[in-house]
Design an enzyme around this catalytic site. Sequence first.
Site, PDB file in Angstrom:
ATOM      1  N   ASP A   1      75.986  25.480 112.955  1.00  0.00           N
ATOM      2  CA  ASP A   1      75.638  26.286 113.151  1.00  0.00           C
ATOM      3  C   ASP A   1      76.276  27.511 112.117  1.00  0.00           C
ATOM      4  O   ASP A   1      75.344  28.441 112.018  1.00  0.00           O
ATOM      5  CB  ASP A   1      76.390  27.048 114.123  1.00  0.00           C
TER       6      ASP A   1
ATOM      7  N   ASP B   1      85.624  21.440 113.147  1.00  0.00           N
ATOM      8  CA  ASP B   1      84.632  22.315 114.177  1.00  0.00           C
ATOM      9  C   ASP B   1      83.528  21.359 114.128  1.00  0.00           C
ATOM     10  O   ASP B   1      82.681  21.300 114.221  1.00  0.00           O
ATOM     11  CB  ASP B   1      83.617  22.884 113.376  1.00  0.00           C
TER      12      ASP B   1
ATOM     13  N   PRO C   1      78.838  11.449 118.888  1.00  0.00           N
ATOM     14  CA  PRO C   1      79.122  11.721 117.843  1.00  0.00           C
ATOM     15  C   PRO C   1      80.526  12.300 116.899  1.00  0.00           C
ATOM     16  O   PRO C   1      80.964  11.558 116.056  1.00  0.00           O
ATOM     17  CB  PRO C   1      77.962  12.739 116.687  1.00  0.00           C
TER      18      PRO C   1
ATOM     19  N   GLY D   1      81.361  13.457 108.808  1.00  0.00           N
ATOM     20  CA  GLY D   1      82.139  13.488 108.815  1.00  0.00           C
ATOM     21  C   GLY D   1      83.377  12.647 108.233  1.00  0.00           C
ATOM     22  O   GLY D   1      84.437  12.852 107.460  1.00  0.00           O
TER      23      GLY D   1
ATOM     24  N   HIS E   1      84.641  31.460 115.989  1.00  0.00           N
ATOM     25  CA  HIS E   1      84.549  31.358 114.343  1.00  0.00           C
ATOM     26  C   HIS E   1      85.313  31.837 113.298  1.00  0.00           C
ATOM     27  O   HIS E   1      86.332  31.245 112.724  1.00  0.00           O
ATOM     28  CB  HIS E   1      83.622  31.948 113.543  1.00  0.00           C
TER      29      HIS E   1
ATOM     30  N   THR F   1      82.349  18.900 117.982  1.00  0.00           N
ATOM     31  CA  THR F   1      82.051  18.646 119.631  1.00  0.00           C
ATOM     32  C   THR F   1      83.376  18.302 120.568  1.00  0.00           C
ATOM     33  O   THR F   1      84.001  18.075 119.841  1.00  0.00           O
ATOM     34  CB  THR F   1      81.074  18.521 120.574  1.00  0.00           C
ATOM     35  N   GLU F   2      83.292  18.912 121.745  1.00  0.00           N
ATOM     36  CA  GLU F   2      84.456  17.158 122.392  1.00  0.00           C
ATOM     37  C   GLU F   2      84.473  16.307 121.929  1.00  0.00           C
ATOM     38  O   GLU F   2      83.224  15.862 121.775  1.00  0.00           O
ATOM     39  CB  GLU F   2      84.160  18.323 124.214  1.00  0.00           C
TER      40      GLU F   2
END
Length: 275
Positions: free
Chosen positions: A86, A155, A162, A138, A62, A157-158
């Site tokens: 998160d 930010d 989605p 997004g 982060h 996921t791989e």
Amino acid sequence: MELWFTEKQTKHFGITARINRTLHTEQTEFQKLDMVETEEFGNMLILDGMVMTTEKDEFVYHEMVAHVPLFTHPNPENVLIVGGGDGGVIREVLKHPSVKKATLVEIDGKVIEYSKQYLPSIAGALDNERVEVKVGDGFLHIAESENEYDVIMVDSTEPVGPAVNLFTKGFYAGISKALKEDGIFVAQTDNPWFTPELITTVFKDVKEIFPITRLYTANIPTYPSGLWTFTIGSKKHDPLEVIEERFHEIETKYYTKELHNAAFALPKFVGDLIK
């Protein structure tokens, strides 16, 4: 009986963690979500079998997503985070007093909901008055934006499920359009050990759109291989030419002004991926 979670990072390699208990498990509209309490890393968020963040090492990712572009830009006021439900990147963004508004667009509202419940030290900033949280796509948000943001952070996921559209050249072109004339964008781009082709492809695509494109790294224990990369694209400001006066004191655990430049010093095999 001991319980262990294993993330299979390739067909032949993975990492494993001892689980004290399962806090929540659910098949959301978009992905399998698990929140578990681990012996070594505290509470852990897992999406589709992949570790997203943990209480113990979350600060590395982060801080490096947020502070590298925010210190590169001379006056970031309007920031967009794509993904990041998160709340960790938002928390770091708000440490910069110049930021007047931070918008977070997360496709899966359940990630936000359960991060607030089980990861309060990470997600607590989502309720800040400077933050606008939108549950939505997004990719579409970027497509509908123009000349609006100083900094955009992806930010995600791989590139599965989605998040697959967030690793396309068309998406990066949309980001350029959504940024102001001196805007900066950063995205996580996985690791050089198991996904070198992804780094090469993303860097090439971003470089064709942004005149200043660079790669930097961070060490994150619970991510595949532990060595993680980030690609930064800038219209005007070079992250390696940040003036000393731009740095101000903020509370961090990983990022420092010295590390800012050091993160761009790549191992040769990583640098070779972007030649």
